[in-house]
Design a protein around this motif. Structure first.
Motif, mmCIF file in Angstrom:
data_model
loop_
_atom_site.group_PDB
_atom_site.id
_atom_site.type_symbol
_atom_site.label_atom_id
_atom_site.label_comp_id
_atom_site.label_asym_id
_atom_site.label_seq_id
_atom_site.Cartn_x
_atom_site.Cartn_y
_atom_site.Cartn_z
ATOM 1 N N ALA A 80 0.825 -1.135 -0.123
ATOM 2 C CA ALA A 80 0.092 0.006 0.009
ATOM 3 C C ALA A 80 0.802 1.398 0.069
ATOM 4 O O ALA A 80 2.157 1.016 0.473
ATOM 5 C CB ALA A 80 -0.943 -0.287 1.381
ATOM 6 N N PRO A 81 0.556 2.516 -0.418
ATOM 7 C CA PRO A 81 0.987 3.572 -0.397
ATOM 8 C C PRO A 81 1.213 4.038 0.982
ATOM 9 O O PRO A 81 0.138 4.076 1.711
ATOM 10 C CB PRO A 81 0.287 4.606 -1.389
ATOM 11 N N THR A 82 2.506 4.481 1.433
ATOM 12 C CA THR A 82 2.676 5.307 2.915
ATOM 13 C C THR A 82 3.551 6.072 2.762
ATOM 14 O O THR A 82 4.653 6.146 2.169
ATOM 15 C CB THR A 82 3.056 4.001 3.726
ATOM 16 N N GLY A 83 3.227 7.357 2.974
ATOM 17 C CA GLY A 83 4.129 8.692 3.008
ATOM 18 C C GLY A 83 5.331 8.624 3.824
ATOM 19 O O GLY A 83 5.341 7.800 4.932
ATOM 20 N N LEU A 84 6.370 9.280 3.535
ATOM 21 C CA LEU A 84 7.385 9.620 4.318
ATOM 22 C C LEU A 84 8.285 8.429 4.890
ATOM 23 O O LEU A 84 8.454 8.606 6.250
ATOM 24 C CB LEU A 84 7.045 10.665 5.581
ATOM 25 N N SER A 85 8.522 7.261 4.144
ATOM 26 C CA SER A 85 8.924 6.157 4.726
ATOM 27 C C SER A 85 10.244 6.173 5.222
ATOM 28 O O SER A 85 10.990 5.607 6.174
ATOM 29 C CB SER A 85 8.857 4.985 3.614
ATOM 30 N N ARG A 86 11.178 7.212 5.122
ATOM 31 C CA ARG A 86 12.432 7.474 5.314
ATOM 32 C C ARG A 86 12.382 8.087 6.702
ATOM 33 O O ARG A 86 13.640 7.928 7.597
ATOM 34 C CB ARG A 86 13.314 8.292 4.496
ATOM 35 N N LEU A 87 11.427 8.371 7.586
ATOM 36 C CA LEU A 87 11.167 8.437 8.953
ATOM 37 C C LEU A 87 11.564 7.252 9.701
ATOM 38 O O LEU A 87 12.036 7.245 10.744
ATOM 39 C CB LEU A 87 9.869 8.871 9.339
ATOM 40 N N PHE A 88 11.008 6.149 8.943
ATOM 41 C CA PHE A 88 11.281 4.854 9.907
ATOM 42 C C PHE A 88 12.286 4.186 9.639
ATOM 43 O O PHE A 88 12.755 3.254 10.347
ATOM 44 C CB PHE A 88 10.031 3.818 9.371
ATOM 45 N N HIS A 89 13.395 4.345 8.513
ATOM 46 C CA HIS A 89 14.536 3.904 8.184
ATOM 47 C C HIS A 89 15.313 4.704 7.190
ATOM 48 O O HIS A 89 14.304 4.925 6.120
ATOM 49 C CB HIS A 89 14.340 2.302 7.806
ATOM 50 N N HIS A 90 16.332 4.834 7.218
ATOM 51 C CA HIS A 90 16.927 5.772 6.316
ATOM 52 C C HIS A 90 16.924 5.235 4.707
ATOM 53 O O HIS A 90 16.862 6.056 3.840
ATOM 54 C CB HIS A 90 18.388 6.153 6.697
ATOM 55 N N ASP A 189 12.774 11.735 23.749
ATOM 56 C CA ASP A 189 12.411 10.583 22.733
ATOM 57 C C ASP A 189 13.309 10.217 21.751
ATOM 58 O O ASP A 189 13.710 9.209 21.208
ATOM 59 C CB ASP A 189 11.027 10.641 22.493
ATOM 60 N N LEU A 190 13.540 11.246 21.010
ATOM 61 C CA LEU A 190 14.203 11.241 19.642
ATOM 62 C C LEU A 190 15.652 10.975 19.835
ATOM 63 O O LEU A 190 16.424 10.124 19.231
ATOM 64 C CB LEU A 190 14.131 12.652 18.569
ATOM 65 N N ARG A 195 21.022 5.971 17.047
ATOM 66 C CA ARG A 195 21.498 5.344 15.847
ATOM 67 C C ARG A 195 20.534 5.829 14.860
ATOM 68 O O ARG A 195 20.901 6.125 13.621
ATOM 69 C CB ARG A 195 21.460 3.715 15.665
ATOM 70 N N TRP A 196 19.117 5.791 15.147
ATOM 71 C CA TRP A 196 17.952 6.355 14.175
ATOM 72 C C TRP A 196 18.443 7.814 13.995
ATOM 73 O O TRP A 196 18.321 8.291 12.805
ATOM 74 C CB TRP A 196 16.695 6.193 14.753
ATOM 75 N N TRP A 197 18.691 8.472 14.807
ATOM 76 C CA TRP A 197 19.007 9.937 15.025
ATOM 77 C C TRP A 197 20.092 10.312 14.043
ATOM 78 O O TRP A 197 20.226 11.106 13.222
ATOM 79 C CB TRP A 197 19.319 10.365 16.322
ATOM 80 N N PHE A 198 20.966 9.521 14.186
ATOM 81 C CA PHE A 198 22.657 9.627 13.460
ATOM 82 C C PHE A 198 22.204 9.365 12.083
ATOM 83 O O PHE A 198 22.820 10.080 11.108
ATOM 84 C CB PHE A 198 23.522 8.535 14.068
ATOM 85 N N ASN A 199 21.725 8.162 11.673
ATOM 86 C CA ASN A 199 21.168 8.019 10.363
ATOM 87 C C ASN A 199 20.374 8.964 9.833
ATOM 88 O O ASN A 199 20.560 9.478 8.554
ATOM 89 C CB ASN A 199 20.571 6.704 10.135
ATOM 90 N N LEU A 200 19.463 9.618 10.443
ATOM 91 C CA LEU A 200 18.471 10.744 10.092
ATOM 92 C C LEU A 200 19.270 11.866 9.445
ATOM 93 O O LEU A 200 19.264 12.674 8.574
ATOM 94 C CB LEU A 200 17.650 11.014 11.060
ATOM 95 N N ILE A 201 20.409 12.220 10.363
ATOM 96 C CA ILE A 201 21.133 13.519 10.170
ATOM 97 C C ILE A 201 22.210 13.200 9.013
ATOM 98 O O ILE A 201 22.378 13.864 8.115
ATOM 99 C CB ILE A 201 21.962 13.970 11.414
ATOM 100 N N THR A 202 22.811 12.031 9.063
ATOM 101 C CA THR A 202 23.929 11.836 8.138
ATOM 102 C C THR A 202 23.516 11.429 6.744
ATOM 103 O O THR A 202 24.166 11.533 5.693
ATOM 104 C CB THR A 202 24.920 10.928 8.486
ATOM 105 N N LYS A 203 22.340 10.555 6.423
ATOM 106 C CA LYS A 203 21.977 10.058 5.435
ATOM 107 C C LYS A 203 20.953 11.031 4.694
ATOM 108 O O LYS A 203 20.295 10.658 3.791
ATOM 109 C CB LYS A 203 21.399 8.784 5.701
ATOM 110 N N GLY A 204 20.783 12.341 5.172
ATOM 111 C CA GLY A 204 19.812 13.039 4.270
ATOM 112 C C GLY A 204 18.640 13.210 5.033
ATOM 113 O O GLY A 204 18.017 11.973 5.449
ATOM 114 N N GLN A 205 18.158 14.238 5.324
ATOM 115 C CA GLN A 205 16.855 14.373 6.224
ATOM 116 C C GLN A 205 15.713 13.901 5.441
ATOM 117 O O GLN A 205 15.651 14.353 4.091
ATOM 118 C CB GLN A 205 16.574 15.885 6.586
ATOM 119 N N PRO A 206 14.236 13.417 5.888
ATOM 120 C CA PRO A 206 13.265 13.217 5.133
ATOM 121 C C PRO A 206 12.817 14.340 4.227
ATOM 122 O O PRO A 206 12.780 15.283 5.048
ATOM 123 C CB PRO A 206 12.325 12.500 6.068
ATOM 124 N N GLN A 207 12.357 14.237 3.216
ATOM 125 C CA GLN A 207 11.629 15.370 2.506
ATOM 126 C C GLN A 207 10.427 15.068 1.895
ATOM 127 O O GLN A 207 10.479 13.608 1.686
ATOM 128 C CB GLN A 207 12.647 15.834 1.351
#
Ligand SMILES: Cc1cc2nc3c(=O)[nH]c(=O)nc-3n(C[C@H](O)[C@H](O)[C@H](O)COP(=O)(O)O)c2cc1C
Length: 393
Positions: A80-90, A189-190, A195-207
């Motif tokens: 199914a379509p789901t928005g913003l999947s990079r929030l859940f994993h880079h 919480d964030l 590890r999640w935080w590090f990946n979010l910052i270093t692998k490009g923020q979700p857009q």
């Protein structure tokens, strides 16, 4: 990998996902609207049906293939379509599209995806649908249609149950709003998932990758993009707009978010070839009917003039089999593959798909059927129709 191998059902993947990402992000994925009655009903309605197996049939070769809007897939499941999947994993939508293509399954990319129409189009040869809305700016709709066509998506899927955004209270409490409300609680919480935080910052923020160029070069933050998208939702959309889109696209076209036979008939009349019976996983109108409860009436009304897909609460192979017995061609799944994504990126999505495929294969064998087309009403009984015996029976 070990952690994923120890996941034996979708519930196990959910547990791992919960431990890997911040609570607010997990709730954004896992939650639903208001009292979450529809989301719970999506599950409990499946439990109202008993399966009726047939024994002593030869089940040495089980063929799980099905065909939806002309596309044959190896087992009756669509992502199914789901928005913003990079929030859940880079790896986000790239992981989902790659895992879906490997399994030969259709991936429906969301308009609100964090990887663009073009990038996903070029990434795999797997079957793909593009999920679209009727935005206020009809030129933007035409642009999305042209982009999906140029990137070789086989079908469009128009979502019609987001006239306004659902009231998802977990997000309100957590500050997962537009704009994000960064309270001390949310910051803690964030930060507690480095590890999640590090990946979010270093692998490009979700857009919101499909609209990120719409606001000028200097606006790249998710809040502004989400506000732009929110302004595009149009309360005045009608069947005429859907009909216009079907003509603009000129190919396989599904309408997602239908819950009544009358609307299903209307969809067929304007030329839709697919109907996705859905309450958006309970994320939009709470207390809306469970798709599986309205499915039989919709199947009767449509009389085979469009392929019917159902989603919401599919967590087991037996759920898929029950939906097929009630007349669906396939099911869509949302959260289950996202649990896999959060639990382990592409490998986690594959794990979710493998679990579903293994279960459908095993359950068809135990039911005594070898082809999906042979699954029918004789395999199902609603609990209300079951004979009741006196307590001393
Ligand atoms: C995190 C998340 C994001 C979603 N985003 C979209 C979307 O962008 N477009 C859409 O049509 N449906 C969207 N949905 C709804 C799904 O397509 C699907 O209808 C729903 O997840 C099915 O229920 P299930 O999660 O129980 O399988 C989203 C669902 C979730 C969980």
């Amino acid at each position: 990998m070990k952690r994923l191998q120890r996941c034996h059902d979708i519930g196990d993947l959910r547990t791992v996902a919960q431990s890997r990402i911040p609570r607010a992000v997990f709730d954004f994925m896992d939650g639903a609207a208001e009292d979450e009655v529809s989301m719970q009903g999506n599950r409990s309605s499946f439990a109202q049906y008993d399966l009726l197996p047939e024994v002593l049939t030869d089940v040495s070769n089980v063929n799980m293939t099905t065909t939806v809007m002309g596309q044959t897939i190896p087992f009756p499941l669509i992502l199914a379509p789901t928005g913003l999947s990079r929030l859940f994993h880079h790896q986000g939508e790239k992981a989902v599209a790659t895992a879906a293509a490997r399994a030969g399954l259709i991936y429906s990319l969301s308009s609100g995806s964090s990887v663009s129409i073009e990038e996903i189009g070029a990434l795999t040869d797997g079957p793909k649908w593009f999920q679209i809305y009727v935005w206020k700016d009809r030129a933007l709709v035409s642009e999305f249609i042209s982009r999906a066509r140029a990137a070789n998506y086989q079908a469009l899927c128009l979502t019609v149950d987001v006239q306004v955004y659902g009231n998802r209270q977990r997000d309100l409490y957590n500050g997962m709003t537009t704009p994000i409300r960064l309270s001390r609680k949310l910051a803690f919480d964030l930060a507690s998932h480095p590890r999640w935080w590090f990946n979010l910052i270093t692998k490009g923020q979700p857009q919101l990758a499909n609209v990120k160029d719409k606001m000028g070069d200097n606006i790249t933050d998710l809040n502004s993009q989400a506000a732009y998208i929110n302004r595009q939702f149009d309360r005045s959309v009608t069947w005429d707009d859907a009909s216009w889109m079907i003509r603009e696209w000129g190919g396989p076209f599904a309408i997602k978010g239908i819950l009544s036979p009358a609307d299903a008939l209307r969809a067929v009349e304007i030329g839709a070839n697919g109907i996705v019976v859905s309450n958006h996983g309970g994320r939009q109108l709470d207390q809306a009917a469970a798709p599986v409860d309205v499915l039989p009436a919709i199947v009767d009304a449509v009389e085979g003039r469009a392929d019917i897909v159902v989603d919401g609460g599919i967590r087991r192979g037996t759920d898929i089999i029950k939906a097929l017995a009630l007349g669906a061609k396939a099911c869509m799944t949302g959260r289950p593959y996202l649990y896999g994504l959060a639990a382990g990126g592409e490998a986690g999505v594959s794990r979710a798909l493998d679990i579903f495929s293994d279960e459908v294969e095993r359950d068809m064998s135990l039911l005594g059927v070898t082809r999906t087309a042979d699954i029918g009403p004789r395999h199902l009984r609603h609990k209300n129709d079951a004979p009741r015996y006196p307590s001393n029976y």
